[in-house]
Structure formats: C-alpha cells, structure tokens
Motif scaffolding. Structure first.
Motif, PDB file in Angstrom:
ATOM      1  N   ASP A 198      -6.926   6.852  12.550  1.00 15.33           N
ATOM      2  CA  ASP A 198      -7.411   7.765  11.479  1.00 15.33           C
ATOM      3  C   ASP A 198      -7.157   9.723  11.475  1.00 15.33           C
ATOM      4  N   ASN A 212      -7.812   5.149   2.685  1.00 14.12           N
ATOM      5  CA  ASN A 212      -7.647   4.591   1.708  1.00 14.12           C
ATOM      6  C   ASN A 212      -8.131   3.877   0.552  1.00 14.12           C
ATOM      7  N   GLU A 230      -6.346  -2.379  -1.317  1.00 15.04           N
ATOM      8  CA  GLU A 230      -5.630  -1.043  -0.178  1.00 15.04           C
ATOM      9  C   GLU A 230      -4.682  -1.712   1.002  1.00 15.04           C
ATOM     10  N   GLN A 231      -4.841  -2.428   1.059  1.00 13.15           N
ATOM     11  CA  GLN A 231      -3.733  -3.029   1.815  1.00 13.15           C
ATOM     12  C   GLN A 231      -2.298  -2.910   1.171  1.00 13.15           C
ATOM     13  N   LYS A 280      -2.307   1.036   2.349  1.00  8.64           N
ATOM     14  CA  LYS A 280      -2.272   1.280   3.963  1.00  8.64           C
ATOM     15  C   LYS A 280      -0.986   0.936   4.166  1.00  8.64           C
ATOM     16  N   THR A 281      -0.515   0.474   3.843  1.00 13.00           N
ATOM     17  CA  THR A 281       1.630  -0.267   4.080  1.00 13.00           C
ATOM     18  C   THR A 281       1.795   1.256   3.277  1.00 13.00           C
ATOM     19  N   ARG A 322      -2.956  10.043   9.556  1.00 13.36           N
ATOM     20  CA  ARG A 322      -3.121  10.956   8.310  1.00 13.36           C
ATOM     21  C   ARG A 322      -3.093  12.390   8.633  1.00 13.36           C
TER      22      ARG A 322
END
Length: 218
Positions: free
Chosen positions: A122, A172, A183-184, A187-188, A202
């Motif tokens: 991150d 995220n 949130e997933q 992330k994708t 990021r």
C-alpha cells in the motif's frame, strides 16, 4: 516477519531505528547501510522486504539509491525517511519509486505501521505531505501535456474512476463507499489498474494519475 534494511549516514539514527523496529514481533532489521551505494549493494545481498531510506547522504543520495533499487528489484519497497519536509524531495522520491514518505520525527508506532503498510503493497504518505505533493503537481501544471494520458485508454471507465480516487488519497474502503460497491471489488479494480499500467503500487498509481493529467490538482 518483515525484513528491513535501515539506510542512514548517521550511526545513532541507524541504531535508533533498529532498536525501535526490533521491538516489534513482526519486524526484523536484517542490516544497516551507511549511504546509497552501500544500500544498493546490501539490497542485492540481503533481499529485504522494506528499505528504510534517508534522503541526504554522501556518495549516493537516497533518491538515486531508491531509483536503482526499485529498477533492479521492483518487489522491494522503499520507505523514505527524512528531516527535510520539502516538496522537491517528496515529489522526486515518489517518482524514483518510493512507496512511502515519512518524517523522522514520527513516533515509533507510526514508523512500525509505515513499514507494515508499504510491505503490504500500500501507499504511505506522512500527514500533510499529500497536500504539498498536489501543490507541486499544480506548480508543474503548465508543462506540455503528458503522453501518459494515452495509456489511460487501456482502462475501463470504472478503472479510470478508481484511479482518480486513488490519486485523491482515498483508501479501498473509502472508494467502496464512494462508488457503492464491495471493498473486494475495489481491490480487484486496483489490481487490474496496476497490471494494465505496469505500476508497482498505489503510490505509483497516484503519481501516474497526476502526471497523466487524469486528476486536476486542487
């Protein structure tokens, strides 16, 4: 266990960071380097997860050392630590490939958490640094239009939107709330953005977004 290399030309600073980090059960300092050249050599030998890098050092400074390390070993994260809270250092360190930027007056808890954050892939910017970074991009806004903008065409509309929110400093979880998605899912999207643009993390995505004029400073 997160393996850390501490780089600073001052022995007391190196030893201080080493003591602070070694008190954490999930962090181990595996080496100390006295300047940028020493850092590059030790990274090749020790393969740390995170390099804690000073900016101003003899022989080879932290920015150029960061550039060499991230070019040769892009999976190794560099966390820049300095007493000099200046725009030019923030901007150049991030462009050189640093994944984070923290001032030396940070607390031991902030230091340990910063190591964990960049080790996880991150971005990490010290409080207030993001505003100055944006101000630096604003100062450079009248430069010729960046050819990087053409690469944005490879992204979907939603990925472009997510990239812009990353550049604004949103996590995220915050992006998920803004876009009303899981949130997933965010992330994708982030993972696909990094792959399509050939970016490491990021932090690099945020720099790309500003340099490609995808986000307007301020």
């Amino acid at each position: 266990m997160i393996r850390v290399l501490v780089v600073d030309d001052q022995q007391m600073v190196r030893q201080g960071f080493t003591v602070l980090l070694n008190t954490r059960p999930d962090i181990e300092v595996i080496g100390q380097a006295v300047d940028g050249l020493d850092a590059v050599a030790q990274v090749a030998d020790l393969a740390p997860d995170v390099v804690l890098m000073d900016i101003r050092m003899p022989e080879l400074g932290g920015i150029e050392a960061t550039r060499r390390i991230t070019a040769a070993t892009p999976h190794i994260r560099v966390l820049v630590l300095t007493t000099f809270d200046l725009d030019e250092y923030v901007y150049e360190a991030l462009r050189a490939g640093a994944s984070g930027f923290l001032l030396k007056d940070a607390s031991s808890d902030q230091l340990a958490e910063a190591v964990r954050v960049v080790a996880a892939g991150d971005a990490l910017l010290a409080p207030g640094v993001t505003r100055r970074l944006i101000a630096e991009f604003a100062r450079l806004e009248d430069r010729p239009r960046s050819p990087l903008r053409e690469r944005v065409a490879d992204l979907t509309e939603r990925e472009t939107e997510v990239l812009g929110l990353i550049a604004q400093g949103l996590s995220n979880a915050e992006i998920a709330v803004r876009l009303v998605v899981a949130e997933q899912t965010v992330k994708t999207h982030v993972g696909r953005i990094l792959v399509k643009l050939g970016l490491r993390d990021r932090t690099q995505a945020a720099v790309f977004a500003y340099e490609a004029r995808l986000v307007t400073p301020g």
